[in-house]
Write an enzyme that holds these catalytic residues in place. Structure first.
Site, PDB file in Angstrom:
ATOM      1  N   LYS A  32     -22.543  21.499   2.560  1.00  0.00           N
ATOM      2  CA  LYS A  32     -23.851  21.943   2.074  1.00  0.00           C
ATOM      3  C   LYS A  32     -24.537  22.881   3.058  1.00  0.00           C
ATOM      4  CE  LYS A  32     -26.785  18.136   3.729  1.00  0.00           C
ATOM      5  NZ  LYS A  32     -27.629  18.980   4.608  1.00  0.00           N
ATOM      6  N   THR A  33     -24.417  22.610   4.356  1.00  0.00           N
ATOM      7  CA  THR A  33     -25.048  23.494   5.335  1.00  0.00           C
ATOM      8  C   THR A  33     -24.435  24.886   5.284  1.00  0.00           C
ATOM      9  OG1 THR A  33     -25.511  21.597   6.770  1.00  0.00           O
ATOM     10  CG2 THR A  33     -25.627  23.789   7.765  1.00  0.00           C
ATOM     11  N   ASP A 226     -33.646  21.883   2.350  1.00  0.00           N
ATOM     12  CA  ASP A 226     -32.479  21.048   2.616  1.00  0.00           C
ATOM     13  C   ASP A 226     -32.878  19.572   2.575  1.00  0.00           C
ATOM     14  OD1 ASP A 226     -29.890  20.371   3.229  1.00  0.00           O
ATOM     15  OD2 ASP A 226     -30.051  20.819   5.369  1.00  0.00           O
ATOM     16  N   GLU A 227     -31.928  18.708   2.296  1.00  0.00           N
ATOM     17  CA  GLU A 227     -32.155  17.250   2.256  1.00  0.00           C
ATOM     18  C   GLU A 227     -33.348  16.906   1.359  1.00  0.00           C
ATOM     19  OE1 GLU A 227     -29.971  15.391   3.418  1.00  0.00           O
ATOM     20  OE2 GLU A 227     -29.106  16.163   5.270  1.00  0.00           O
ATOM     21  N   GLN A 257     -27.241   9.742  -0.922  1.00  0.00           N
ATOM     22  CA  GLN A 257     -27.407   9.536   0.515  1.00  0.00           C
ATOM     23  C   GLN A 257     -28.875   9.402   0.921  1.00  0.00           C
ATOM     24  OE1 GLN A 257     -24.465  11.651   3.172  1.00  0.00           O
ATOM     25  NE2 GLN A 257     -24.286  12.988   1.384  1.00  0.00           N
ATOM     26  N   ARG A 603     -18.611   8.459   6.445  1.00  0.00           N
ATOM     27  CA  ARG A 603     -18.552   9.025   7.807  1.00  0.00           C
ATOM     28  C   ARG A 603     -17.102   9.097   8.288  1.00  0.00           C
ATOM     29  NH1 ARG A 603     -22.232  11.701   7.063  1.00  0.00           N
ATOM     30  NH2 ARG A 603     -22.034  10.800   4.986  1.00  0.00           N
TER      31      ARG A 603
END
Length: 707
Positions: A32-33, A226-227, A257, A603
Site C-alpha cells: 500500500k505504501t 493513509d491508514e 487491521q 506479520r
C-alpha cells in the site's frame, strides 16, 4: 523513470483513477505504501498537479519522512534516502503536523494566538493538578491521569466541556466536567494547545470560518489519507471539510487491521466511505508480497469470522510454504522453554539468525517468563515499543521495597520508594532524615521508627516517615516469620497503597496491574525473599548483547506494520487472547481482538507458530483456560484443556505437578536447567544447579522434573 514499473494490475489501476473519490482496500503486505507513493508521483509527473496542491496524511512522522524520500527518488531518479529539498511536499505529514501548520497560519481567525505553545502529556497533567487545587478537589479522590484520559477521550469525540457536563450523571463524571472546564480556561490563559486541541481547533477553524475553508478546498486539488481505518471523529471531520466539489479524495487502508479503538479510532469510517462519497471507485490490493500461502489461508480463516468487515481474499505467488504450527504446552514455563529451544536449535544449525524471530503477546505481562528462558539460553533479545519486564517502573518500585526490607541500609531503594505512593515528603525533609540516619548508627528502617529523635522536620513529614517505618518494620517481621516472596508482594501492594497508586483510571493502569500480577506469579516459584531477590538482580542486570542480531519481543499492537521470517504468537487461550475484558463487552470488542490476531498472524513471512498452555499462572493463581477460539476459527482441532492435576502432552517432555523428591535426586527446571537436590524443607527444596547456582524453590510452583 516509468512510474508504473514494478506495479501489479490493481496498483496500476490505483494510478489511473485520477478524478473522483477512490477507496483502496490494501490487504496486509500488499504494497500500500508503494501504491500511495507512486500515485502521488503520477499526479505530479503526469497530471500537472503541483506538490503544494496535494494534502497527503500519514499516521507517523517516520512514515511521512520515508514516503517523502521515496517520492523524491521516484520523481528525480535518484537513490532513495538522498537528501530531499526543504519544502518538498509541504503538506505531507501526520494529522497533528498538518493541523499545527494550519493553525499557525490561520488560527488568529478563530482567536487562537499563532504563537501558541503545545502542551505534552506532562504539561497537561500539571495543569490538571492546578485545576484540581483551584476547585478544592484532592488528587487522591480524582487521579489526574484519569481526568487526562477522560478529557482526551471527550476531545477525540468532539465533546466540549459544556457537552461533557450535560451528559455527566455520576458524581465522579460531574467532578471531571468541572476540571475539564477549568483546565480549558487555564490553558487559554497560557496561550497553549494540547495535542487533542490541534485536531479539534482545526475542525472549529474549518467549520466556523468559511473563507479559510473555501481557500483550502481550492488549494488542495487532491487529498490522500493513509491508514484511513484508524481515523477518529475529529480527523474524519477535517477530511470531510477539506474535500472540494471535485471530490478528489483517495483513502488507503484495511478495516481488517483496525486495532486502535481504545485510542478513539473508528474503523466504520472506512466501511462507510462509499456512503459518504457516492460513486466512489473501489480497488482491492489482494496480492500479498510478504507471507506464504499457508499463513494467508490461516489468517483468512480467522478474520472472516468477523461480520463487520469488507470482503477480499489475499493471495501470493510465494507458494504454500510450511503449515502453521499449533503447539499445546503444559504451562507458561514450558511455552517459553519451547520457543527458546526452537530458536536456539535453528540458529545452532545455521538455518536462522536471531533477528529472524519475533515473539508476539497480547499483554506486556507475558514477557517476563519468555525473557527468563531467553536469558537462560544466552539468546540476545530486544523489546520493541516497551521495556524489559524488570525495568518497568512498577516492577522496579516493588523490588525496591523488597530490597529495603531485606537490606535496610539500601539508600538507593529507600530514595526510590520514600514518596511512592506520594506521602507528601519533600526533598529537604528526606535529605535531613538521611543526614541524621547516617550519623545515628541505625539502619534506615530503625531510623524511621525513631523519627521523633530527628529535628528540623515538619510535623506532617514526621507522621509520613513514621507510617513508612511501621510499614517496613511489619514487612520485616513477616520475612522473619518466613513469609514467601509472592505473599509479601501481595501484602505490600495493599498495605503500602501501591495498588491504588497505579490504578489511576488510564488505559495503562490495567497493564501495570497485569505486570504486578506477573511479578507475584514469578515470585511463587521461590521459597524465600533472598532467593527471589538474587534471581531478580541477575535478570535485571543481565547482558543481552548490546549490538548485533536479537530476537524481537513485542505486543501485538506494537507489531503492526512490521514483518519477520518467523513469528511465534504465545498465550492463545480464552481470557488471555482474546483478552478477558471482551467477555463483558459487546461483540465489537471481540471483533477487534480477532483483527488483532489477524495482524499478528500476517506479520510472519515464512513460519508461524501459535501456542496455548493447559494452565497459566495469572493474577497469583493457576488458571485452566480453554484454547483460544481463534485457533478453532482457523479450522484446527485443538485438545480440550486438562482440569485439576491432569497431564498435558505436547512436542516436549511430560511433567507431573506433584512429584516426590529425595536428597540426591537429579532434576530439571525450565528456568534454571539441570541440578541436584541437596536439601528438603517441607514444600521447599534446595537445588544445586549445574550452572553453579543454588536455589531454594517452592515445589508446588517451580515444577521440577525428576530425571
Amino acid at each position: 523513470m516509468d512510474i508504473r514499473e514494478g506495479l501489479n494490475t490493481a496498483q496500476v489501476r490505483a494510478l489511473d483513477v485520477v478524478e473522483g473519490p477512490l477507496l483502496i482496500l490494501a490487504g496486509a503486505g500488499s504494497g500500500k505504501t508503494k501504491t500511495l507513493t507512486h500515485r502521488i508521483a503520477h499526479l505530479i509527473a503526469n497530471e500537472g498537479i503541483w506538490p503544494q496542491e496535494i494534502l497527503a496524511v500519514t499516521f507517523t512522522n517516520k512514515a511521512a519522512r520515508e514516503m517523502r524520500e521515496r517520492l523524491w527518488a521516484l520523481l528525480e531518479g535518484v537513490q532513495a534516502g538522498e537528501s530531499v529539498p526543504r519544502g518538498f511536499m509541504p503538506w505531507m505529514g501526520t494529522f497533528h503536523g498538518v493541523c499545527v501548520r494550519l493553525l499557525r497560519q490561520y488560527g488568529d481567525r478563530i482567536n487562537i494566538r499563532t504563537n501558541f505553545v503545545i502542551y505534552d502529556e506532562d504539561d497537561r497533567l500539571g495543569l490538571i493538578k492546578k485545576s484540581l487545587r483551584d476547585l478544592g478537589l484532592s488528587d487522591k479522590q480524582i487521579k489526574p491521569r484519569s481526568v487526562s484520559a477522560a478529557i482526551s477521550g471527550a476531545k477525540n469525540q468532539l465533546i466540549s466541556p459544556a457537552g461533557y457536563s450535560a451528559s455527566a450523571q455520576m458524581p465522579f463524571q460531574k467532578d471531571i466536567a468541572k476540571v475539564y472546564e477549568q483546565y480549558e480556561t487555564l490553558k487559554v490563559q497560557a496561550g497553549a494547545l494540547d495535542f487533542d486541541d490541534l485536531l479539534i481547533e482545526t475542525v472549529r477553524l474549518l467549520k466556523d470560518h468559511e473563507p479559510t475553508r473555501s481557500a483550502l478546498r481550492a488549494q488542495f486539488k487532491h487529498i490522500l489519507i493513509d491508514e484511513y481505518q484508524d481515523t477518529n471523529a475529529a480527523q474524519y471531520a477535517i477530511v470531510k471539510y477539506l474535500v472540494n466539489d471535485q471530490r478528489n479524495i483517495c483513502v488507503v487502508g484495511d478495516d481488517w487491521q483496525s486495532i486502535y479503538s481504545w485510542r478513539g479510532a473508528d474503523y466504520t469510517n472506512i466501511l462507510n466511505f462509499e456512503r459518504d462519497f457516492p460513486g466512489a471507485e473501489v480497488i482491492k490490493l489482494e496480492q500479498n508480497y510478504r507471507s506464504t500461502g499457508a499463513i494467508l489461508d490461516a489468517a483468512h480463516q480467522v478474520i472472516t469470522k468477523n461480520t463487520e468487515r469488507t470482503d477480499k481474499k489475499l493471495w501470493t505467488e510465494a507458494g504454500q510454504g510450511m503449515p502453521v504450527e499449533i503447539h499445546q504446552v503444559y504451562d507458561e514455563a514450558e511455552e517459553a522453554y519451547a520457543l527458546a529451544a526452537r530458536i536456539q536449535a535453528q540458529v545452532g544449525i545455521g538455518a536462522r539468525r536471531y533477528g529472524d524471530f519475533a515473539v508476539l503477546y497480547r499483554m506486556n505481562a507475558l514477557s517476563y517468563i519468555i525473557e527468563r528462558s531467553l536469558l537462560s539460553m544466552h539468546i540476545p533479545y530486544q523489546i520493541v515499543g516497551g521495556v524489559r519486564f524488570y525495568d518497568r517502573a512498577e516492577i522496579k518500585d516493588m523490588i525496591a521495597y523488597l530490597r529495603l526490607i531485606y537490606q535496610p541500609q539500601d539508600i538507593m531503594s529507600f530514595t526510590r520508594i520514600v514518596n511512592v505512593p506520594k506521602r507528601g515528603l519533600g526533598t529537604t525533609s528526606v535529605e535531613k532524615f538521611l543526614i541524621w540516619q547516617g550519623s545515628s548508627g541505625m539502619d534506615i528502617v530503625a531510623a524511621l521508627n525513631n523519627i521523633d529523635l530527628v529535628g528540623g522536620i515538619t510535623p506532617r513529614a514526621r507522621v509520613a516517615f513514621s507510617h513508612l517505618g511501621e510499614l517496613l518494620r511489619s514487612a520485616q517481621v513477616k520475612v522473619q516469620n518466613e513469609i514467601g516472596p509472592s505473599e509479601l508482594v501481595e501484602w505490600l501492594l495493599d498495605a503500602a497503597g501501591y495498588r491504588d497508586h497505579v490504578l489511576d483510571g488510564t488505559p495503562a493502569s490495567e497493564e501495570r496491574i497485569e505486570n504486578l500480577d506477573a511479578l507475584i506469579s514469578d515470585a511463587r516459584s521461590f521459597a524465600t525473599v533472598p532467593d527471589f531477590l538474587e534471581e531478580v538482580s541477575l535478570m535485571s542486570s543481565a547482558d543481552t548483547a548490546s549490538s548485533g542480531e536479537k530476537v524481537t519481543l513485542m505486543t501485538l499492537h506494537a507489531a503492526k506494520g512490521l514483518e519477520f521470517p518467523v513469528v511465534w504468537m504465545v498465550g492463545l487461550e480464552e481470557g488471555v487472547f482474546p483478552h478477558s475484558r471482551v467477555f463483558d463487552a459487546g461483540p465489537s470488542e471481540l471483533e477487534e481482538e480477532r483483527r488483532l490476531c489477524y495482524v499478528g498472524m500476517t506479520r510472519a513471512r515464512e513460519e508461524l507458530h501459535m501456542s496455548y498452555a493447559s494452565s497459566r499462572l495469572q493474577h497469583g493463581q493457576r488458571d485452566y483456560n480453554m484454547p483460544s477460539r481463534f485457533l478453532s476459527d482457523m479450522g484446527h482441532k485443538v485438545a480440550s484443556m486438562p482440569l485439576g492435576r491432569a497431564r498435558a502432552t505436547s512436542d516436549f517432555d511430560e511433567f507431573s505437578q506433584e512429584p516426590q523428591f529425595d536428597i540426591g535426586d537429579r532434576v530439571k527446571s525450565m528456568q534454571f536447567g539441570m541440578g541436584e537436590i541437596v536439601d528438603i524443607d517441607g514444600m521447599a527444596v534446595t537445588v544445586e544447579f549445574d550452572s553453579g547456582t543454588r536455589k531454594k524453590l517452592n515445589v508446588e510452583y517451580a515444577r521440577l522434573e525428576r530425571l
